[in-house]
Design an enzyme around this catalytic site. Structure first.
Site, mmCIF file in Angstrom:
data_model
loop_
_atom_site.group_PDB
_atom_site.id
_atom_site.type_symbol
_atom_site.label_atom_id
_atom_site.label_comp_id
_atom_site.label_asym_id
_atom_site.label_seq_id
_atom_site.Cartn_x
_atom_site.Cartn_y
_atom_site.Cartn_z
ATOM 1 N N LYS A 11 37.323 42.609 42.848
ATOM 2 C CA LYS A 11 38.353 43.624 42.632
ATOM 3 C C LYS A 11 37.902 44.693 43.455
ATOM 4 O O LYS A 11 36.898 45.030 44.053
ATOM 5 C CB LYS A 11 38.457 44.034 40.977
ATOM 6 C CG LYS A 11 38.698 42.910 40.242
ATOM 7 C CD LYS A 11 38.849 43.118 38.840
ATOM 8 C CE LYS A 11 39.513 42.224 37.937
ATOM 9 N NZ LYS A 11 39.725 42.350 36.597
ATOM 10 N N TYR A 51 49.440 39.474 37.094
ATOM 11 C CA TYR A 51 49.170 40.160 35.761
ATOM 12 C C TYR A 51 50.337 39.919 34.825
ATOM 13 O O TYR A 51 50.141 40.445 33.952
ATOM 14 C CB TYR A 51 48.373 41.316 35.952
ATOM 15 C CG TYR A 51 47.027 41.104 36.261
ATOM 16 C CD1 TYR A 51 45.985 40.442 35.257
ATOM 17 C CD2 TYR A 51 46.520 41.687 37.568
ATOM 18 C CE1 TYR A 51 44.522 40.379 35.890
ATOM 19 C CE2 TYR A 51 45.220 41.495 38.052
ATOM 20 C CZ TYR A 51 44.374 40.981 37.068
ATOM 21 O OH TYR A 51 42.911 40.819 37.359
ATOM 22 N N ASN A 114 36.380 46.243 36.664
ATOM 23 C CA ASN A 114 35.219 45.374 36.128
ATOM 24 C C ASN A 114 34.663 44.384 37.210
ATOM 25 O O ASN A 114 34.496 43.452 36.804
ATOM 26 C CB ASN A 114 35.469 44.734 34.606
ATOM 27 C CG ASN A 114 36.800 43.761 34.720
ATOM 28 O OD1 ASN A 114 37.524 43.815 35.573
ATOM 29 N ND2 ASN A 114 37.143 43.271 33.623
ATOM 30 N N HIS A 117 37.463 39.141 38.800
ATOM 31 C CA HIS A 117 38.410 38.221 38.032
ATOM 32 C C HIS A 117 37.544 36.819 37.826
ATOM 33 O O HIS A 117 37.481 36.209 38.711
ATOM 34 C CB HIS A 117 39.822 38.096 38.669
ATOM 35 C CG HIS A 117 40.709 37.221 37.770
ATOM 36 N ND1 HIS A 117 41.290 37.386 36.465
ATOM 37 C CD2 HIS A 117 40.862 35.961 38.115
ATOM 38 C CE1 HIS A 117 41.943 36.264 36.312
ATOM 39 N NE2 HIS A 117 41.801 35.635 37.121
ATOM 40 N N GLU A 128 46.849 30.182 39.596
ATOM 41 C CA GLU A 128 46.119 31.550 40.356
ATOM 42 C C GLU A 128 45.668 31.265 41.713
ATOM 43 O O GLU A 128 46.146 31.937 42.633
ATOM 44 C CB GLU A 128 45.132 32.147 39.593
ATOM 45 C CG GLU A 128 45.537 32.861 38.309
ATOM 46 C CD GLU A 128 44.432 33.034 37.247
ATOM 47 O OE1 GLU A 128 44.759 33.683 36.175
ATOM 48 O OE2 GLU A 128 43.188 33.221 37.382
HETATM 49 N N1 UDP Z 1 41.708 45.251 31.162
HETATM 50 C C1 UDP Z 1 41.735 46.577 30.793
HETATM 51 N N2 UDP Z 1 41.534 47.109 29.629
HETATM 52 C C2 UDP Z 1 41.375 46.315 28.484
HETATM 53 C C3 UDP Z 1 41.334 44.935 28.800
HETATM 54 C C4 UDP Z 1 41.595 44.504 30.023
HETATM 55 O O1 UDP Z 1 42.024 47.444 31.933
HETATM 56 O O2 UDP Z 1 41.383 46.816 27.667
HETATM 57 C C5 UDP Z 1 41.884 44.495 32.610
HETATM 58 C C6 UDP Z 1 40.435 44.183 33.032
HETATM 59 O O3 UDP Z 1 40.552 44.485 34.741
HETATM 60 C C7 UDP Z 1 40.479 42.838 32.811
HETATM 61 C C8 UDP Z 1 41.974 42.492 33.038
HETATM 62 O O4 UDP Z 1 42.788 43.551 32.553
HETATM 63 O O5 UDP Z 1 39.847 42.098 33.669
HETATM 64 C C9 UDP Z 1 42.589 41.157 32.358
HETATM 65 O O6 UDP Z 1 42.111 41.343 31.091
HETATM 66 P P1 UDP Z 1 41.562 40.043 30.242
HETATM 67 O O7 UDP Z 1 41.688 40.215 28.883
HETATM 68 O O8 UDP Z 1 42.470 38.699 30.813
HETATM 69 O O9 UDP Z 1 40.290 39.912 30.868
HETATM 70 P P2 UDP Z 1 39.371 38.850 31.683
HETATM 71 O O10 UDP Z 1 39.706 37.520 31.482
HETATM 72 O O11 UDP Z 1 39.557 39.615 33.157
HETATM 73 O O12 UDP Z 1 37.762 39.081 31.114
HETATM 74 MG MG MG Z 2 41.799 37.015 31.840
#
Ligand code: UDP
Ligand code: MG
Length: 139
Positions: A11, A51, A114, A117, A128
Site C-alpha cells: 500500500k 473496495y 497498514n 493487502h 482481485e
Molecule cells: N480499514 C480502516 N479502518 C478500519 C478497518 C479497515 O481504515 O477500521 C482499512 C484498512 O486499510 C484495511 C482495509 O480497510 O486493510 C480493508 O479492511 P478489512 O477489514 O478487509 O481488513 P484486511 O482484510 O485488509 O485485514
Molecule cells: Mg479484507
C-alpha cells in the site's frame, strides 16, 4: 481443497516509506512465488471499485483517498494454502494487534495505513487478481 493463489498490494504508506524491497523479500522467504507484479497508482475511481465491498463502512471514503494517494505494488502470489498462509504472514488488520514478525507488525503505521493487502478467500483472490492483471500479464 484450499487454492494455491492469493492477491496482494503493497500500500502507499509502505511504498512511500521505502519498505517495498523488504516486504517482497519477506514474501519470497515465506515461500510465495510471484505470478504477476506491477507498480502503479490507483485513481480514486479504481480504488473505490476495488473496495466496493466496504462502501457502507465508515472508513470507506478515507480508505479510497488513502489508496489513491500514491503508488502501490500489486501482485498475484502462488503457494500451497496461499490465502490462509498469506494472511498469517501479514498479521492482523490493526498493526498494534499484529503478531511479532508479521509484515504489518514490522512495517505498518496504523489500522488504515497498514502496509499490505491480502485476499480473504480463494474467490476474492481470483476476483482481485483479475481486477489488476489480464491473462497475458502472468507467467
Ligand atoms: N480499514 C480502516 N479502518 C478500519 C478497518 C479497515 O481504515 O477500521 C482499512 C484498512 O486499510 C484495511 C482495509 O480497510 O486493510 C480493508 O479492511 P478489512 O477489514 O478487509 O481488513 P484486511 O482484510 O485488509 O485485514
Ligand atoms: Mg479484507
Amino acid at each position: 481443497m484450499a487454492g494455491n493463489r492469493t492477491f496482494t498490494m503493497i500500500k502507499p504508506d509502505a511504498v512511500g516509506n521505502n519498505h517495498t524491497g523488504h516486504i517482497i523479500a519477506k514474501i519470497s522467504e515465506a515461500g510465495f512465488r510471484i505470478v504477476a507484479m506491477k507498480y502503479l497508482r490507483l485513481t480514486p475511481e479504481r480504488a473505490g471499485e476495488f473496495y466496493a465491498v466496504h462502501s457502507a463502512r465508515p472508513f470507506y471514503k478515507d480508505l479510497v483517498k488513502y489508496m489513491s494517494s500514491g503508488p502501490i505494488v500489486a501482485a498475484i502470489l502462488e503457494k500451497d494454502n496461499a490465502v490462509e498462509d498469506f494472511r498469517k504472514l501479514i498479521g492482523a488488520t490493526d498493526p498494534a494487534k499484529a503478531a511479532p514478525g508479521t509484515i504489518r507488525n514490522l512495517y505498518a503505521k496504523s489500522i488504515d495505513a497498514n502496509a499490505v493487502h491480502g485476499s480473504d478467500s480463494d474467490e476474492n483472490a481470483a476476483i482481485e487478481g483479475n481486477f489488476f492483471f489480464s491473462l497475458t500479464e502472468r507467467y
